[in-house]
Design a protein around this motif. Structure first.
Motif, PDB file in Angstrom:
ATOM      1  N   ILE A 153       0.819  -1.218   0.000  1.00  0.00           N
ATOM      2  CA  ILE A 153       0.000   0.000   0.000  1.00  0.00           C
ATOM      3  C   ILE A 153       0.850   1.265   0.000  1.00  0.00           C
ATOM      4  CG2 ILE A 153      -1.996  -1.093   1.095  1.00  0.00           C
ATOM      5  CD1 ILE A 153      -1.045   0.166   3.758  1.00  0.00           C
ATOM      6  N   VAL A 154       2.146   1.136   0.269  1.00  0.00           N
ATOM      7  CA  VAL A 154       3.032   2.289   0.401  1.00  0.00           C
ATOM      8  C   VAL A 154       3.504   2.768  -0.960  1.00  0.00           C
ATOM      9  CG1 VAL A 154       5.298   3.040   1.253  1.00  0.00           C
ATOM     10  CG2 VAL A 154       3.791   1.699   2.720  1.00  0.00           C
ATOM     11  N   GLU A 155       3.443   4.094  -1.155  1.00  0.00           N
ATOM     12  CA  GLU A 155       3.879   4.682  -2.419  1.00  0.00           C
ATOM     13  C   GLU A 155       5.192   5.449  -2.296  1.00  0.00           C
ATOM     14  OE1 GLU A 155      -0.012   5.989  -4.700  1.00  0.00           O
ATOM     15  OE2 GLU A 155      -0.262   6.305  -2.548  1.00  0.00           O
ATOM     16  N   GLU A 156       5.504   5.910  -1.098  1.00  0.00           N
ATOM     17  CA  GLU A 156       6.758   6.618  -0.854  1.00  0.00           C
ATOM     18  C   GLU A 156       7.265   6.287   0.539  1.00  0.00           C
ATOM     19  OE1 GLU A 156       7.139  10.874  -1.595  1.00  0.00           O
ATOM     20  OE2 GLU A 156       5.248  10.825  -2.699  1.00  0.00           O
ATOM     21  N   THR A 157       8.562   6.456   0.754  1.00  0.00           N
ATOM     22  CA  THR A 157       9.114   6.406   2.104  1.00  0.00           C
ATOM     23  C   THR A 157       9.739   7.756   2.429  1.00  0.00           C
ATOM     24  OG1 THR A 157      11.235   5.530   1.319  1.00  0.00           O
ATOM     25  CG2 THR A 157       9.564   3.932   2.017  1.00  0.00           C
ATOM     26  N   TRP A 158       9.776   8.069   3.700  1.00  0.00           N
ATOM     27  CA  TRP A 158      10.324   9.347   4.173  1.00  0.00           C
ATOM     28  C   TRP A 158      11.020   9.088   5.494  1.00  0.00           C
ATOM     29  CZ3 TRP A 158       7.462  13.128   7.667  1.00  0.00           C
ATOM     30  CH2 TRP A 158       8.172  14.333   7.798  1.00  0.00           C
ATOM     31  N   ASN A 159      12.274   9.506   5.590  1.00  0.00           N
ATOM     32  CA  ASN A 159      13.075   9.183   6.767  1.00  0.00           C
ATOM     33  C   ASN A 159      13.565  10.426   7.500  1.00  0.00           C
ATOM     34  OD1 ASN A 159      13.679   6.146   7.208  1.00  0.00           O
ATOM     35  ND2 ASN A 159      13.697   6.406   4.979  1.00  0.00           N
ATOM     36  N   PRO A 160      12.656  11.167   8.149  1.00  0.00           N
ATOM     37  CA  PRO A 160      13.080  12.325   8.937  1.00  0.00           C
ATOM     38  C   PRO A 160      13.906  11.924  10.153  1.00  0.00           C
ATOM     39  CG  PRO A 160      10.783  11.835   9.377  1.00  0.00           C
ATOM     40  CD  PRO A 160      11.193  10.952   8.240  1.00  0.00           C
ATOM     41  N   VAL A 161      13.674  10.717  10.643  1.00  0.00           N
ATOM     42  CA  VAL A 161      14.461  10.159  11.732  1.00  0.00           C
ATOM     43  C   VAL A 161      14.885   8.750  11.326  1.00  0.00           C
ATOM     44  CG1 VAL A 161      14.435   9.350  14.133  1.00  0.00           C
ATOM     45  CG2 VAL A 161      13.369  11.537  13.537  1.00  0.00           C
ATOM     46  N   THR A 162      16.155   8.457  11.509  1.00  0.00           N
ATOM     47  CA  THR A 162      16.671   7.125  11.210  1.00  0.00           C
ATOM     48  C   THR A 162      17.331   6.552  12.460  1.00  0.00           C
ATOM     49  OG1 THR A 162      18.651   8.217  10.303  1.00  0.00           O
ATOM     50  CG2 THR A 162      17.008   7.426   8.724  1.00  0.00           C
ATOM     51  N   GLY A 163      17.586   5.245  12.410  1.00  0.00           N
ATOM     52  CA  GLY A 163      18.242   4.569  13.518  1.00  0.00           C
ATOM     53  C   GLY A 163      17.277   3.989  14.526  1.00  0.00           C
ATOM     54  N   CYS A 164      17.786   3.040  15.316  1.00  0.00           N
ATOM     55  CA  CYS A 164      16.920   2.342  16.270  1.00  0.00           C
ATOM     56  C   CYS A 164      17.785   1.636  17.310  1.00  0.00           C
ATOM     57  CB  CYS A 164      16.050   1.325  15.533  1.00  0.00           C
ATOM     58  SG  CYS A 164      14.969   0.359  16.607  1.00  0.00           S
ATOM     59  N   PRO A 165      17.384   1.656  18.587  1.00  0.00           N
ATOM     60  CA  PRO A 165      18.155   0.991  19.641  1.00  0.00           C
ATOM     61  C   PRO A 165      17.724  -0.443  19.930  1.00  0.00           C
ATOM     62  CG  PRO A 165      16.434   2.278  20.654  1.00  0.00           C
ATOM     63  CD  PRO A 165      16.279   2.454  19.160  1.00  0.00           C
ATOM     64  N   HIS A 166      16.713  -0.959  19.250  1.00  0.00           N
ATOM     65  CA  HIS A 166      16.116  -2.227  19.652  1.00  0.00           C
ATOM     66  C   HIS A 166      16.984  -3.446  19.320  1.00  0.00           C
ATOM     67  CE1 HIS A 166      12.039   0.042  19.399  1.00  0.00           C
ATOM     68  NE2 HIS A 166      12.560   0.125  20.611  1.00  0.00           N
ATOM     69  N   ASN A 167      17.866  -3.293  18.339  1.00  0.00           N
ATOM     70  CA  ASN A 167      18.857  -4.340  18.032  1.00  0.00           C
ATOM     71  C   ASN A 167      18.205  -5.697  17.758  1.00  0.00           C
ATOM     72  OD1 ASN A 167      21.546  -4.985  17.532  1.00  0.00           O
ATOM     73  ND2 ASN A 167      21.881  -5.728  19.604  1.00  0.00           N
ATOM     74  N   CYS A 168      17.152  -5.710  16.965  1.00  0.00           N
ATOM     75  CA  CYS A 168      16.496  -6.966  16.587  1.00  0.00           C
ATOM     76  C   CYS A 168      17.461  -7.805  15.751  1.00  0.00           C
ATOM     77  CB  CYS A 168      15.227  -6.687  15.788  1.00  0.00           C
ATOM     78  SG  CYS A 168      14.043  -5.619  16.644  1.00  0.00           S
ATOM     79  N   ILE A 169      17.547  -9.087  16.029  1.00  0.00           N
ATOM     80  CA  ILE A 169      18.528  -9.919  15.344  1.00  0.00           C
ATOM     81  C   ILE A 169      18.218 -10.086  13.865  1.00  0.00           C
ATOM     82  CG2 ILE A 169      19.103 -11.169  17.455  1.00  0.00           C
ATOM     83  CD1 ILE A 169      17.447 -13.512  16.451  1.00  0.00           C
ATOM     84  N   TYR A 170      16.988  -9.810  13.456  1.00  0.00           N
ATOM     85  CA  TYR A 170      16.603  -9.973  12.056  1.00  0.00           C
ATOM     86  C   TYR A 170      16.579  -8.654  11.283  1.00  0.00           C
ATOM     87  CZ  TYR A 170      12.115  -8.340  13.872  1.00  0.00           C
ATOM     88  OH  TYR A 170      11.133  -7.596  14.477  1.00  0.00           O
ATOM     89  N   CYS A 171      17.022  -7.545  11.862  1.00  0.00           N
ATOM     90  CA  CYS A 171      16.790  -6.209  11.287  1.00  0.00           C
ATOM     91  C   CYS A 171      17.593  -5.976  10.016  1.00  0.00           C
ATOM     92  CB  CYS A 171      17.119  -5.138  12.315  1.00  0.00           C
ATOM     93  SG  CYS A 171      16.831  -3.452  11.702  1.00  0.00           S
ATOM     94  N   TRP A 172      16.904  -5.871   8.881  1.00  0.00           N
ATOM     95  CA  TRP A 172      17.577  -5.599   7.607  1.00  0.00           C
ATOM     96  C   TRP A 172      18.097  -4.167   7.560  1.00  0.00           C
ATOM     97  CZ3 TRP A 172      15.844  -1.498   4.889  1.00  0.00           C
ATOM     98  CH2 TRP A 172      14.540  -1.042   5.156  1.00  0.00           C
ATOM     99  N   ALA A 173      17.400  -3.225   8.208  1.00  0.00           N
ATOM    100  CA  ALA A 173      17.798  -1.821   8.147  1.00  0.00           C
ATOM    101  C   ALA A 173      19.134  -1.598   8.859  1.00  0.00           C
ATOM    102  CB  ALA A 173      16.711  -0.939   8.751  1.00  0.00           C
ATOM    103  N   ARG A 174      19.284  -2.180  10.031  1.00  0.00           N
ATOM    104  CA  ARG A 174      20.555  -2.060  10.748  1.00  0.00           C
ATOM    105  C   ARG A 174      21.689  -2.675   9.923  1.00  0.00           C
ATOM    106  NH1 ARG A 174      22.587  -1.347  15.850  1.00  0.00           N
ATOM    107  NH2 ARG A 174      20.508  -1.030  16.713  1.00  0.00           N
ATOM    108  N   LYS A 175      21.457  -3.852   9.364  1.00  0.00           N
ATOM    109  CA  LYS A 175      22.503  -4.501   8.569  1.00  0.00           C
ATOM    110  C   LYS A 175      22.888  -3.645   7.368  1.00  0.00           C
ATOM    111  CE  LYS A 175      21.104  -9.128  10.010  1.00  0.00           C
ATOM    112  NZ  LYS A 175      20.405 -10.388   9.645  1.00  0.00           N
ATOM    113  N   LEU A 176      21.896  -3.026   6.737  1.00  0.00           N
ATOM    114  CA  LEU A 176      22.172  -2.161   5.595  1.00  0.00           C
ATOM    115  C   LEU A 176      22.974  -0.936   6.020  1.00  0.00           C
ATOM    116  CD1 LEU A 176      21.609  -1.679   2.557  1.00  0.00           C
ATOM    117  CD2 LEU A 176      19.514  -0.484   3.239  1.00  0.00           C
TER     118      LEU A 176
END
Length: 225
Positions: free
Chosen positions: A7-30
């Protein structure tokens, strides 16, 4: 887990990063590999306000906010969140999808009507979830979303983890407008439910009037030959 909901047509990243350290996180790995030399990830995957993103203009599409982070993580100052919410008020014809693993924080803010408030809830089994992420336990996320008085609520069950028999009723208690379900795409060998059990969950939600969208639906990794 793929990066985009259909359903998403655009992404917008005014804030990036995350402290949750999920072992499956593709964003952190990227962020820690291909994007490690980018200015916004020079300090790793720490929460960061990206002021240049507040020059973006939006025209009537559905925008996923902060797909490269968690805007409502406790490491994000209230001022950053208020800046984001004030900015989206300038675009009332555009819908903005928020997704967090800390939905209790939704209760601290006043949202404009063009906000869709979502939570990632991979399971309802807190014990199973230990060691997978530092995010608030699934039970607290479910409770926060149940108590949230908002018309447009969204749940992402991705990557799906094994769950108790009460999971369908807990999701129904949230009363989401839409639920996405999907298995892990990155070979993390998570504690996944059997394929038949995932189908049972989706069928139960659909029978109760919930719109369920499928992402990667497959047998659990341990069911494969």
């Amino acid at each position: 887990m793929t990066r985009m909901f259909s359903i998403v047509e655009e992404t917008w990243n005014p804030v990036t990063g995350c402290p949750h350290n999920c072992i499956y996180c593709w964003a952190r790995k990227l962020a820690e590999t291909k994007l490690k030399n980018a200015s916004r990830y020079k300090d790793g995957f720490k929460s960061r306000l990206n002021l240049e993103e507040f020059n973006r203009k939006f025209r009537g599409k559905l925008v996923f906010v902060s797909d490269m982070g968690d805007l409502f993580a406790e490491t994000v100052p209230d001022e950053w969140i208020l800046k984001v919410l004030n900015y989206i008020r300038k675009f009332p014809s555009t819908s903005f999808l928020f997704l967090t693993k800390n939905p209790a924080r939704y209760h601290r803010f006043e949202f404009p009507r063009n906000a869709i408030l979502g939570a990632t809830i991979e399971t309802d089994d807190d014990t199973l979830y230990r060691g997978i992420s530092n995010a608030p336990p699934p039970s607290s996320r479910i409770k926060a979303m149940e108590d949230l008085d908002w018309m447009l609520k969204f749940v992402s069950i991705e990557p799906i983890l094994d769950f108790t028999d009460n999971f369908p009723s807990r999701i129904l208690g949230i009363n989401p407008s839409m639920v996405y379900v999907g298995y892990d795409n990155y070979g993390n060998r998570l504690p996944e439910p059997r394929f038949s059990r995932t189908k049972w969950l989706m069928e139960g939600l659909r029978k109760n009037g919930i719109e369920v969208r499928e992402k990667t639906i497959r047998p659990a990794w341990y069911e494969l030959p």
